[in-house]
Design a protein around this motif. Structure first.
Motif, short mmCIF file in Angstrom:
data_model
loop_
_atom_site.label_atom_id
_atom_site.label_comp_id
_atom_site.label_asym_id
_atom_site.label_seq_id
_atom_site.Cartn_x
_atom_site.Cartn_y
_atom_site.Cartn_z
N GLU A 4 0.87 -1.18 0.00
CA GLU A 4 0.00 0.00 0.00
C GLU A 4 0.90 1.23 0.00
O GLU A 4 1.90 1.28 0.71
CB GLU A 4 -0.86 -0.01 1.26
CG GLU A 4 -1.62 1.26 1.51
CD GLU A 4 -2.18 1.34 2.92
OE1 GLU A 4 -2.66 2.43 3.27
OE2 GLU A 4 -2.11 0.36 3.68
N ILE A 29 -2.71 0.05 13.45
CA ILE A 29 -2.60 -0.67 12.18
C ILE A 29 -1.79 -1.96 12.37
O ILE A 29 -2.10 -2.98 11.78
CB ILE A 29 -2.02 0.24 11.08
CG1 ILE A 29 -2.25 -0.37 9.70
CG2 ILE A 29 -0.56 0.56 11.30
CD1 ILE A 29 -1.95 0.57 8.54
N THR A 32 -3.50 -5.32 13.20
CA THR A 32 -4.40 -5.91 12.22
C THR A 32 -3.83 -7.21 11.67
O THR A 32 -2.68 -7.24 11.20
CB THR A 32 -4.65 -4.93 11.05
OG1 THR A 32 -5.12 -3.69 11.58
CG2 THR A 32 -5.65 -5.48 10.06
N HIS A 62 -6.16 -5.02 4.40
CA HIS A 62 -6.25 -3.56 4.55
C HIS A 62 -7.68 -3.07 4.36
O HIS A 62 -8.23 -2.39 5.22
CB HIS A 62 -5.32 -2.87 3.55
CG HIS A 62 -5.43 -1.38 3.62
ND1 HIS A 62 -5.56 -0.60 2.51
CD2 HIS A 62 -5.46 -0.52 4.67
CE1 HIS A 62 -5.65 0.67 2.86
NE2 HIS A 62 -5.59 0.75 4.17
N THR A 63 -8.28 -3.42 3.22
CA THR A 63 -9.56 -2.83 2.85
C THR A 63 -10.72 -3.28 3.73
O THR A 63 -11.67 -2.52 3.94
CB THR A 63 -9.89 -3.14 1.38
OG1 THR A 63 -9.93 -4.56 1.19
CG2 THR A 63 -8.86 -2.52 0.45
N ARG A 67 -9.72 -1.29 7.55
CA ARG A 67 -10.63 -0.18 7.30
C ARG A 67 -12.03 -0.37 7.85
O ARG A 67 -12.75 0.61 8.06
CB ARG A 67 -10.69 0.12 5.80
CG ARG A 67 -9.46 0.81 5.30
CD ARG A 67 -9.85 1.95 4.44
NE ARG A 67 -8.72 2.72 3.99
CZ ARG A 67 -8.58 3.15 2.75
NH1 ARG A 67 -9.47 2.84 1.84
NH2 ARG A 67 -7.54 3.89 2.43
N GLN A 68 -12.44 -1.60 8.08
CA GLN A 68 -13.77 -1.84 8.63
C GLN A 68 -13.72 -2.20 10.12
O GLN A 68 -14.68 -2.74 10.66
CB GLN A 68 -14.48 -2.92 7.82
CG GLN A 68 -14.79 -2.48 6.41
CD GLN A 68 -15.53 -3.51 5.59
OE1 GLN A 68 -16.11 -4.46 6.11
NE2 GLN A 68 -15.52 -3.34 4.28
N TYR A 72 -9.59 1.48 12.89
CA TYR A 72 -9.51 2.47 11.81
C TYR A 72 -10.18 3.77 12.22
O TYR A 72 -9.70 4.86 11.87
CB TYR A 72 -10.11 1.94 10.51
CG TYR A 72 -10.00 2.94 9.39
CD1 TYR A 72 -8.77 3.22 8.80
CD2 TYR A 72 -11.11 3.64 8.94
CE1 TYR A 72 -8.65 4.15 7.78
CE2 TYR A 72 -11.00 4.57 7.92
CZ TYR A 72 -9.78 4.81 7.34
OH TYR A 72 -9.66 5.73 6.33
N GLU A 73 -11.28 3.71 12.96
CA GLU A 73 -11.94 4.93 13.42
C GLU A 73 -11.00 5.74 14.31
O GLU A 73 -10.94 6.97 14.20
CB GLU A 73 -13.23 4.59 14.15
CG GLU A 73 -14.29 3.97 13.25
CD GLU A 73 -14.63 4.83 12.05
OE1 GLU A 73 -14.79 6.06 12.21
OE2 GLU A 73 -14.73 4.27 10.94
N TRP A 75 -7.65 5.54 14.18
CA TRP A 75 -6.62 5.98 13.25
C TRP A 75 -7.06 7.26 12.55
O TRP A 75 -6.33 8.24 12.48
CB TRP A 75 -6.37 4.85 12.25
CG TRP A 75 -5.53 5.14 11.06
CD1 TRP A 75 -5.91 5.74 9.91
CD2 TRP A 75 -4.14 4.82 10.89
NE1 TRP A 75 -4.87 5.80 9.02
CE2 TRP A 75 -3.77 5.24 9.60
CE3 TRP A 75 -3.19 4.19 11.70
CZ2 TRP A 75 -2.49 5.06 9.10
CZ3 TRP A 75 -1.91 4.01 11.19
CH2 TRP A 75 -1.57 4.45 9.91
N ARG A 76 -8.26 7.22 12.03
CA ARG A 76 -8.81 8.37 11.30
C ARG A 76 -8.90 9.60 12.20
O ARG A 76 -8.53 10.71 11.79
CB ARG A 76 -10.18 8.00 10.75
CG ARG A 76 -10.70 8.97 9.74
CD ARG A 76 -11.92 8.44 9.09
NE ARG A 76 -13.04 8.70 9.99
CZ ARG A 76 -14.27 8.33 9.78
NH1 ARG A 76 -14.56 7.62 8.71
NH2 ARG A 76 -15.21 8.64 10.61
N HIS A 80 -6.38 12.01 10.14
CA HIS A 80 -6.97 12.61 8.93
C HIS A 80 -7.06 14.12 8.98
O HIS A 80 -7.06 14.77 7.94
CB HIS A 80 -8.34 11.99 8.66
CG HIS A 80 -8.25 10.60 8.11
ND1 HIS A 80 -9.28 9.98 7.46
CD2 HIS A 80 -7.23 9.70 8.11
CE1 HIS A 80 -8.92 8.78 7.09
NE2 HIS A 80 -7.67 8.57 7.48
#
Length: 98
Positions: A4, A29, A32, A62-63, A67-68, A72-73, A75-76, A80
């Motif tokens: 990635e 991450i 995971t 990853h996806t 991300r699900q 990830y929430e 991380w974001r 972000h």
């Protein structure tokens, strides 16, 4: 193995905050399944630009796996807010040139 990549353009002047937030986010991450390795490198010519490289066993690690996930929430929420513009994330397969 999937690689990635993303170019992360951080708002100028927020580099130190981004780096601190990234250190905090890294374990999210790394926890995971399918995660292999991560590297973040700062650009020499454009100091507010970073190259993110993440190795995964397969794309879905990853996806879907990351991300699900609730990780990830978090991380974001940590990272972000630093990006302008939002990064383009791409995935690469096996090497075609050895």
């Amino acid at each position: 193995m999937i690689l990635e990549s993303a170019l992360l353009d951080v708002r100028p002047g927020e580099e130190a905050g981004f780096e601190a937030a990234f250190r905090e986010a890294r374990p999210l991450i790394a926890a995971t399944p399918g995660f292999r390795a991560i590297a973040v490198r700062r650009c020499l010519e454009t100091p507010n630009r970073y190259l993110l490289l993440v190795e995964w066993d397969k794309l879905e690690d990853h996806t879907i796996g990351f991300r699900q996930s609730p990780r990830y929430e978090k991380w974001r929420a940590l990272l972000h807010r630093f990006y302008d513009p939002f990064p383009r994330v791409e995935h690469f397969g096996d090497s075609v040139i050895d």
